[in-house]
Design a protein around this motif. Structure first.
Motif, PDB file in Angstrom:
ATOM      1  N   PHE A 170       0.624  -1.266   0.154  1.00 54.11           N
ATOM      2  CA  PHE A 170      -0.083   0.107   0.212  1.00 54.11           C
ATOM      3  C   PHE A 170       0.918   1.188   0.200  1.00 54.11           C
ATOM      4  CE2 PHE A 170      -2.660   2.809   2.710  1.00 54.11           C
ATOM      5  CZ  PHE A 170      -3.408   3.204   2.010  1.00 54.11           C
ATOM      6  N   CYS A 171       0.660   1.980  -1.018  1.00 58.97           N
ATOM      7  CA  CYS A 171       1.250   3.372  -1.053  1.00 58.97           C
ATOM      8  C   CYS A 171       2.756   3.212  -1.598  1.00 58.97           C
ATOM      9  CB  CYS A 171       1.293   4.141   0.236  1.00 58.97           C
ATOM     10  SG  CYS A 171      -0.410   4.706   0.744  1.00 58.97           S
ATOM     11  N   GLY A 172       3.231   1.859  -2.037  1.00 64.42           N
ATOM     12  CA  GLY A 172       4.614   1.828  -2.286  1.00 64.42           C
ATOM     13  C   GLY A 172       4.589   1.360  -3.947  1.00 64.42           C
ATOM     14  N   THR A 173       3.535   0.562  -4.205  1.00 63.04           N
ATOM     15  CA  THR A 173       3.444   0.081  -5.755  1.00 63.04           C
ATOM     16  C   THR A 173       1.809   0.087  -5.874  1.00 63.04           C
ATOM     17  OG1 THR A 173       4.234  -1.707  -7.163  1.00 63.04           O
ATOM     18  CG2 THR A 173       3.334  -2.355  -5.116  1.00 63.04           C
ATOM     19  N   THR A 174       1.525  -0.283  -7.314  1.00 60.64           N
ATOM     20  CA  THR A 174       0.275  -0.086  -7.896  1.00 60.64           C
ATOM     21  C   THR A 174      -0.640  -1.059  -6.966  1.00 60.64           C
ATOM     22  OG1 THR A 174       1.249   0.555 -10.026  1.00 60.64           O
ATOM     23  CG2 THR A 174      -1.127  -0.094  -9.749  1.00 60.64           C
ATOM     24  N   LEU A 175      -1.704  -0.553  -6.472  1.00 55.13           N
ATOM     25  CA  LEU A 175      -2.917  -1.564  -5.870  1.00 55.13           C
ATOM     26  C   LEU A 175      -4.246  -0.553  -6.051  1.00 55.13           C
ATOM     27  CD1 LEU A 175      -3.638  -3.652  -3.544  1.00 55.13           C
ATOM     28  CD2 LEU A 175      -3.125  -1.699  -1.984  1.00 55.13           C
ATOM     29  N   LYS A 176      -5.150  -1.601  -6.791  1.00 51.46           N
ATOM     30  CA  LYS A 176      -6.260  -0.937  -7.161  1.00 51.46           C
ATOM     31  C   LYS A 176      -7.414  -1.960  -6.817  1.00 51.46           C
ATOM     32  CE  LYS A 176      -4.415   1.189 -11.243  1.00 51.46           C
ATOM     33  NZ  LYS A 176      -4.621   1.468 -12.770  1.00 51.46           N
ATOM     34  N   ILE A 177      -7.925  -1.566  -5.757  1.00 51.80           N
ATOM     35  CA  ILE A 177      -9.003  -2.155  -4.832  1.00 51.80           C
ATOM     36  C   ILE A 177     -10.131  -2.372  -5.768  1.00 51.80           C
ATOM     37  CG2 ILE A 177     -10.316  -2.479  -2.787  1.00 51.80           C
ATOM     38  CD1 ILE A 177      -7.241  -2.600  -2.530  1.00 51.80           C
ATOM     39  N   ASP A 178     -10.641  -1.484  -6.455  1.00 49.49           N
ATOM     40  CA  ASP A 178     -12.009  -1.555  -7.337  1.00 49.49           C
ATOM     41  C   ASP A 178     -11.457  -2.506  -8.698  1.00 49.49           C
ATOM     42  OD1 ASP A 178     -13.154  -0.532  -5.077  1.00 49.49           O
ATOM     43  OD2 ASP A 178     -13.970   1.304  -6.143  1.00 49.49           O
ATOM     44  N   ASP A 179     -10.863  -1.592  -9.250  1.00 49.78           N
ATOM     45  CA  ASP A 179     -10.275  -2.290 -10.704  1.00 49.78           C
ATOM     46  C   ASP A 179      -9.720  -3.790 -10.572  1.00 49.78           C
ATOM     47  OD1 ASP A 179     -10.992   0.087 -11.670  1.00 49.78           O
ATOM     48  OD2 ASP A 179      -8.987   0.618 -12.477  1.00 49.78           O
ATOM     49  N   TRP A 180      -9.342  -4.026  -9.495  1.00 51.34           N
ATOM     50  CA  TRP A 180      -8.859  -5.533  -9.358  1.00 51.34           C
ATOM     51  C   TRP A 180      -9.679  -6.288  -8.743  1.00 51.34           C
ATOM     52  CZ3 TRP A 180      -2.868  -4.774  -7.601  1.00 51.34           C
ATOM     53  CH2 TRP A 180      -2.300  -4.004  -8.633  1.00 51.34           C
ATOM     54  N   GLY A 181     -11.054  -5.934  -8.347  1.00 51.25           N
ATOM     55  CA  GLY A 181     -11.783  -6.543  -7.687  1.00 51.25           C
ATOM     56  C   GLY A 181     -11.426  -7.416  -6.264  1.00 51.25           C
ATOM     57  N   ILE A 182     -10.956  -6.654  -5.646  1.00 51.18           N
ATOM     58  CA  ILE A 182     -10.518  -7.141  -4.148  1.00 51.18           C
ATOM     59  C   ILE A 182     -11.614  -6.725  -3.182  1.00 51.18           C
ATOM     60  CG2 ILE A 182      -8.889  -6.646  -2.191  1.00 51.18           C
ATOM     61  CD1 ILE A 182      -6.877  -6.059  -4.459  1.00 51.18           C
ATOM     62  N   GLY A 263       1.260  12.442  -5.005  1.00 54.28           N
ATOM     63  CA  GLY A 263       0.605  11.641  -5.848  1.00 54.28           C
ATOM     64  C   GLY A 263       0.961  10.177  -5.997  1.00 54.28           C
ATOM     65  N   LEU A 264       0.028   9.503  -6.118  1.00 56.14           N
ATOM     66  CA  LEU A 264       0.381   7.933  -6.144  1.00 56.14           C
ATOM     67  C   LEU A 264       1.345   7.583  -7.135  1.00 56.14           C
ATOM     68  CD1 LEU A 264      -3.195   6.161  -5.267  1.00 56.14           C
ATOM     69  CD2 LEU A 264      -1.176   6.275  -3.793  1.00 56.14           C
ATOM     70  N   GLU A 265       0.945   8.002  -8.353  1.00 56.16           N
ATOM     71  CA  GLU A 265       1.973   7.557  -9.388  1.00 56.16           C
ATOM     72  C   GLU A 265       3.429   7.959  -9.095  1.00 56.16           C
ATOM     73  OE1 GLU A 265       1.153   5.162 -11.681  1.00 56.16           O
ATOM     74  OE2 GLU A 265      -0.676   5.196 -11.168  1.00 56.16           O
ATOM     75  N   ASN A 266       3.699   9.246  -8.690  1.00 53.50           N
ATOM     76  CA  ASN A 266       5.000   9.652  -8.490  1.00 53.50           C
ATOM     77  C   ASN A 266       5.452   8.959  -7.266  1.00 53.50           C
ATOM     78  OD1 ASN A 266       4.739  11.705 -10.253  1.00 53.50           O
ATOM     79  ND2 ASN A 266       4.201  13.279  -8.751  1.00 53.50           N
ATOM     80  N   ARG A 267       4.629   8.392  -6.259  1.00 50.23           N
ATOM     81  CA  ARG A 267       5.208   7.796  -5.208  1.00 50.23           C
ATOM     82  C   ARG A 267       5.680   6.411  -5.598  1.00 50.23           C
ATOM     83  NH1 ARG A 267       4.582   9.230   0.359  1.00 50.23           N
ATOM     84  NH2 ARG A 267       4.769   7.469   1.882  1.00 50.23           N
ATOM     85  N   TYR A 268       4.921   5.722  -6.404  1.00 57.44           N
ATOM     86  CA  TYR A 268       5.377   4.481  -6.758  1.00 57.44           C
ATOM     87  C   TYR A 268       6.509   4.628  -7.802  1.00 57.44           C
ATOM     88  CZ  TYR A 268       0.313   3.196  -6.291  1.00 57.44           C
ATOM     89  OH  TYR A 268      -1.105   3.283  -5.742  1.00 57.44           O
ATOM     90  N   ALA A 269       6.533   5.587  -8.479  1.00 56.71           N
ATOM     91  CA  ALA A 269       7.739   5.692  -9.438  1.00 56.71           C
ATOM     92  C   ALA A 269       9.081   5.763  -8.402  1.00 56.71           C
ATOM     93  CB  ALA A 269       7.675   6.816 -10.367  1.00 56.71           C
ATOM     94  N   ARG A 270       8.995   6.652  -7.294  1.00 57.25           N
ATOM     95  CA  ARG A 270      10.158   6.802  -6.503  1.00 57.25           C
ATOM     96  C   ARG A 270      10.422   5.512  -5.747  1.00 57.25           C
ATOM     97  NH1 ARG A 270      10.024   8.300  -1.223  1.00 57.25           N
ATOM     98  NH2 ARG A 270       7.808   9.302  -1.162  1.00 57.25           N
ATOM     99  N   HIS A 271       9.689   4.698  -5.276  1.00 59.37           N
ATOM    100  CA  HIS A 271       9.899   3.419  -4.850  1.00 59.37           C
ATOM    101  C   HIS A 271      10.528   2.714  -5.763  1.00 59.37           C
ATOM    102  CE1 HIS A 271       7.319   4.488  -1.497  1.00 59.37           C
ATOM    103  NE2 HIS A 271       7.718   3.611  -0.808  1.00 59.37           N
ATOM    104  N   TRP A 272      10.400   2.534  -7.218  1.00 56.09           N
ATOM    105  CA  TRP A 272      10.973   1.573  -8.207  1.00 56.09           C
ATOM    106  C   TRP A 272      12.434   2.387  -8.466  1.00 56.09           C
ATOM    107  CZ3 TRP A 272       9.640  -2.943  -9.248  1.00 56.09           C
ATOM    108  CH2 TRP A 272       8.476  -3.493  -8.935  1.00 56.09           C
ATOM    109  N   GLN A 273      12.616   3.655  -8.323  1.00 54.05           N
ATOM    110  CA  GLN A 273      13.583   4.269  -8.678  1.00 54.05           C
ATOM    111  C   GLN A 273      14.704   3.815  -7.561  1.00 54.05           C
ATOM    112  OE1 GLN A 273      12.622   8.384  -9.188  1.00 54.05           O
ATOM    113  NE2 GLN A 273      11.661   7.912 -11.190  1.00 54.05           N
ATOM    114  N   ALA A 274      14.411   4.138  -6.403  1.00 53.87           N
ATOM    115  CA  ALA A 274      15.293   3.594  -5.220  1.00 53.87           C
ATOM    116  C   ALA A 274      15.506   2.219  -5.167  1.00 53.87           C
ATOM    117  CB  ALA A 274      14.489   3.972  -3.914  1.00 53.87           C
ATOM    118  N   HIS A 275      14.718   1.346  -5.659  1.00 54.48           N
ATOM    119  CA  HIS A 275      14.914  -0.014  -5.835  1.00 54.48           C
ATOM    120  C   HIS A 275      15.984  -0.373  -6.660  1.00 54.48           C
ATOM    121  CE1 HIS A 275      14.272  -4.169  -6.732  1.00 54.48           C
ATOM    122  NE2 HIS A 275      13.982  -4.017  -8.025  1.00 54.48           N
ATOM    123  N   GLU A 276      16.041   0.182  -8.094  1.00 60.56           N
ATOM    124  CA  GLU A 276      16.823  -0.034  -9.009  1.00 60.56           C
ATOM    125  C   GLU A 276      18.409   0.539  -8.692  1.00 60.56           C
ATOM    126  OE1 GLU A 276      16.737  -1.474 -11.991  1.00 60.56           O
ATOM    127  OE2 GLU A 276      14.621  -2.027 -11.579  1.00 60.56           O
TER     128      GLU A 276
END
Ligand code: PLP
Length: 363
Positions: A170-182, A263-276
């Motif tokens: 949650f808040c670190g990579t894409t997670l879509k509760i409604d679109d993914w039917g969770i 913004g969620l997308e920026n936050r996800y991207a920041r996590h992926w950049q740090a990981h790389e």
């Protein structure tokens, strides 16, 4: 006052100063109209960050494990079947709770370090009729990111509910509760949200709420019974249920505000950049990642330990001499891996650089 440490383990992560300041604001009563506004703001921002319109969305006043229990004890009646996908410590914990609910546990196991194969779920669903299927999205014990969409489709075709552990994702990579039917999801405040530990955001779909309404028996836990606690979080007339952890809620509100501002997308991207950055840095120091490409978590990196590294000694030196915490391996992976968390506030090049410099000096 203890000295600030850089928390690069499996959580908690470091909190932003704004969150720490919010936590030290003067206390107010937990039914004060001002506090009810704080709860309303938390609920609205949880809906945005979970990407859901679910009405029943709130924060359980207890850590992620209580969110896990909230989902399972409310959805399962004794005798129901539950299919639990296990690929690490937290799937095991869900299995234990299912049995404590008096439900019939059916397990699908994947080797640690790998995701659950959707075909395993398909096969299992042909042989049973579970009320719910539960799975961990980001398995913190192994560093595996579990793809969910294909499994969600199968679960719904089988007429079951999908329960997801999003404590670490949650808040670190894409997670879509409604679109993914969770249908039911729980998380924790202390990971990519970078709030203090002790709160568990949860959300339930209309289908899940319907199942809760049609229970045959009383929920075994008074504290976690949604029919009681939901009256505290919603409705015109708020009723006392328990004394909410007011300061932690202030902190949660501020942490969510920071996520929304970024913004969620920026936050996800920041996590992926740090990981790389971490991945290439660790590889250049001769380390290898445990999980294969495509299934790696950005916020929790499982690093294989070469034989010449003294696991406990290096972690102790990192903590004592450099003020940096990293995580040890859990369960089957004890002594075999490090778990390096780049969560929330810490998913930044500065944290990665500090850690890499320290490891280079020590090893
Ligand atoms: N699920 C996962 C994937 C976790 O990583 C954790 C904690 O690390 C939990 C559940 C339990 O959360 P808590 O420790 O906040 O009870």
């Amino acid at each position: 006052m203890n000295k600030a440490k850089l928390l690069l383990g499996p959580g908690p992560s470091n909190a932003n100063q704004r969150v720490l300041d919010a936590m030290s604001a003067p206390l107010i009563g937990h039914l004060d109209p001002e506090f009810l506004e704080v709860m309303a703001a938390i609920k609205e921002m949880l809906q945005r960050t979970f990407q859901t319109r679910n009405h029943l969305t709130f924060a359980v006043s207890a850590p992620g494990s209580a969110g896990m229990e909230t989902c399972l004890v409310n959805l399962l009646d004794p005798g129901d079947e539950a299919l639990i996908c296990v690929h690490g410590v937290f799937g095991n914990r869900m299995s234990d709770i299912v049995e404590r609910c008096g439900a019939k546990l059916i397990r699908v196991d994947a080797p640690w370090g790998e995701p659950v194969d959707p075909l395993q779920v398909k096969d299992a669903l042909e042989k049973c009729n579970p009320k719910l299927v539960a799975i961990v999205h980001a398995e913190t014990s192994t560093g595996v990111l579990q793809p969910l969409e294909e499994i969600s489709k199968m679960v719904h075709e089988a007429g079951s509910l999908l329960v997801v552990d999003a404590v670490t994702s949650f808040c670190g990579t894409t997670l879509k509760i409604d679109d993914w039917g969770i249908d039911a999801v729980y998380s924790g405040s202390q990971k990519c949200l970078s709030a203090p530990p002790g709160l568990s955001p949860v959300s339930f779909s209309e289908r899940a709420v319907e199942v809760v309404h049609n229970r045959k028996s009383k929920v075994q836990s008074w504290f976690l019974d949604l029919s009681l606690v939901s009256n505290y979080w919603q409705g015109a007339k708020r009723a006392y249920h328990h004394t909410a952890p007011v300061s932690s809620m202030f902190a949660l509100k501020e942490a969510l505000t920071l996520v929304v501002e970024e913004g969620l997308e920026n936050r996800y991207a920041r996590h992926w950049q740090a990981h790389e950055l971490l991945k290439s840095g660790m590889e250049s120091l001769g380390f290898e990642l445990l999980v294969k490409q495509g299934f790696r978590l950005p916020m929790l990196n499982a690093i294989k330990l070469p034989d010449h590294i003294d696991d406990a000694a290096v972690r102790k030196q990192l903590l004592d001499d450099y003020g940096i915490e990293i995580g040890a391996g859990l369960g089957d992976f004890a002594g075999k891996v490090w778990r390096i968390g780049l969560m929330g506030e810490n998913a930044r090049p500065e944290s990665v650089d500090r850690l890499l410099t320290a490891i280079k000096e020590i090893s």
